[in-house]
Write a protein that holds these residues in place. Structure first.
Motif, mmCIF file in Angstrom:
data_model
loop_
_atom_site.group_PDB
_atom_site.id
_atom_site.type_symbol
_atom_site.label_atom_id
_atom_site.label_comp_id
_atom_site.label_asym_id
_atom_site.label_seq_id
_atom_site.Cartn_x
_atom_site.Cartn_y
_atom_site.Cartn_z
ATOM 1 N N ASP A 179 0.925 -1.067 0.097
ATOM 2 C CA ASP A 179 -0.051 -0.065 0.227
ATOM 3 C C ASP A 179 0.800 1.191 -0.047
ATOM 4 N N ASP A 225 -7.000 1.694 5.432
ATOM 5 C CA ASP A 225 -5.648 0.851 4.770
ATOM 6 C C ASP A 225 -5.722 -0.663 5.356
ATOM 7 N N TYR A 265 -0.102 4.579 -0.546
ATOM 8 C CA TYR A 265 -0.975 5.497 -0.185
ATOM 9 C C TYR A 265 -1.754 5.321 1.036
ATOM 10 N N PHE A 294 4.328 4.905 5.647
ATOM 11 C CA PHE A 294 4.027 4.437 4.341
ATOM 12 C C PHE A 294 5.132 4.218 3.581
ATOM 13 N N ASN A 345 -4.578 6.105 3.272
ATOM 14 C CA ASN A 345 -5.810 6.714 3.203
ATOM 15 C C ASN A 345 -6.011 7.240 4.525
#
Ligand code: CA
Length: 324
Positions: free
Chosen positions: A140, A170, A142, A151, A144
């Motif tokens: 992942d 996420d 991005y 991240f 959220n």
């Protein structure tokens, strides 16, 4: 003279048989057998522009000399790549080289590795279906909504066919295990993931992105999830408003077998399924190695025979030339 001919003939046979694609056993007694059915490397496609063992779809594009691109660096893309046959090995290792890269300062959404009952089914979870049954590993890129988490975040989710992926957080709701992997996107070294599974014993995810040939442990557990008996190996990715190229460079899958038999589950009552599976597996492999042995012996005698005939002819020739 005859001895040296034999030795060089033996050397020739040894070279001919030292093919890299065969069974190997490491120092821990783990034997690995490459699985061509679940491996991929350039040029990916055959002369009919097909892959014998994988299907792909959505926005996936194949560049034969470089990559399989699940999504390009454009908004609202989704693509997938799935094995055609299920992975039936009891214990296995999957090593994937991938590359996440793009031009934007902001980017997303990431890609997934799947071992699921479902295959080739587009959907909202990194380009694949939600409420899947099996294992998903999400890269992942991005965030959220996951305060305090660095991240890109890499996590596993185990789906039972009804659980939903918690996209707005996420995946936190149904996270099995995971780790932060800052720098895995746009790294300067080849980025890789290695997933190792021993049924009822362990599941481990290692990542390579900091330096070449060094693996970072992402997670490891001695209580691995049950993988569906029919599970396909797949990859998928999606972009939304933000985008990235999500490339699969190569996949190398191996069947693993513990030759030292340190299988604690073998002796546990009520775990007969696992021990039976290992037994069956071991017999099959024994058969394979015996036929391989006979093939080697046959090759050896053929080369030896040829060398002997050649030597005899040479000696006869030499004898004649001496006489004249
Ligand atoms: Ca996300």
């Amino acid at each position: 003279m005859r001895l040296s001919t034999s030795l060089s003939a033996l050397g020739l046979v040894a070279c001919a048989l030292a093919h890299p694609d065969v069974t190997t056993t490491d120092a821990n007694g783990i034997r690995s057998i490459p699985l061509r059915t679940h491996s991929l490397s350039a040029p990916y496609l055959d002369s009919d522009m097909q892959s014998r063992w994988f299907d792909f779809g959505g926005n996936t594009i194949v560049r034969a000399d470089q990559y399989i691109r699940l999504t390009s660096d454009r908004p609202s893309q989704e693509g997938w790549l799935f094995s055609r046959v299920p992975l039936t090995a009891t214990n296995w290792e999957i090593e994937v080289e991938f590359k996440i890269h793009g031009l934007g300062n902001l980017h997303g959404d990431g890609f997934a590795i799947w071992l699921t009952k479902q295959r080739a089914t587009p959907g909202p979870v990194f380009g694949s279906t939600d409420r899947f049954e099996g294992l998903g590993i999400f890269f992942d890129t991005y965030k959220n909504n996951r305060p305090g988490t660095v991240f890109p975040y890499v996590m596993a989710m185990v789906g039972d066919g009804s659980k939903s992926y918690d996209k707005s957080n996420d995946g936190k709701e149904n996270e099995f295990m995971g780790c932060s992997a800052r720098g895995i996107r746009g790294a300067s070294v080849p980025t890789k993931a290695k997933l190792t599974y021993f049924q009822d014993k362990s599941l481990r995810l290692e990542l390579q992105y900091k330096s070449e040939d060094s693996w970072e442990l992402c997670f490891e557990t001695s209580e691995p999830p049950t993988i569906p008996s029919v599970a396909y190996l797949g990859f998928s990715a999606e972009t939304g408003e933000l985008s990235d190229n999500h490339d699969i460079i190569s996949v190398s899958t191996k069947n693993l077998y513990d030759t030292k038999g340190r299988d604690s589950t073998m002796n546990k009552p009520g775990n007969k399924g696992a021990s039976k599976g290992s037994e069956r597996y071991s017999k099959k492999k024994e058969g394979g190695s015996w036929s391989w042995f006979f093939f080697k012996m046959l090759m050896f005698f053929m080369v030896m025979g040829g060398a002997y005939v050649g030597f005899t002819a040479w000696r006869a020739q030499k004898g004649r030339s001496h006489r004249f």
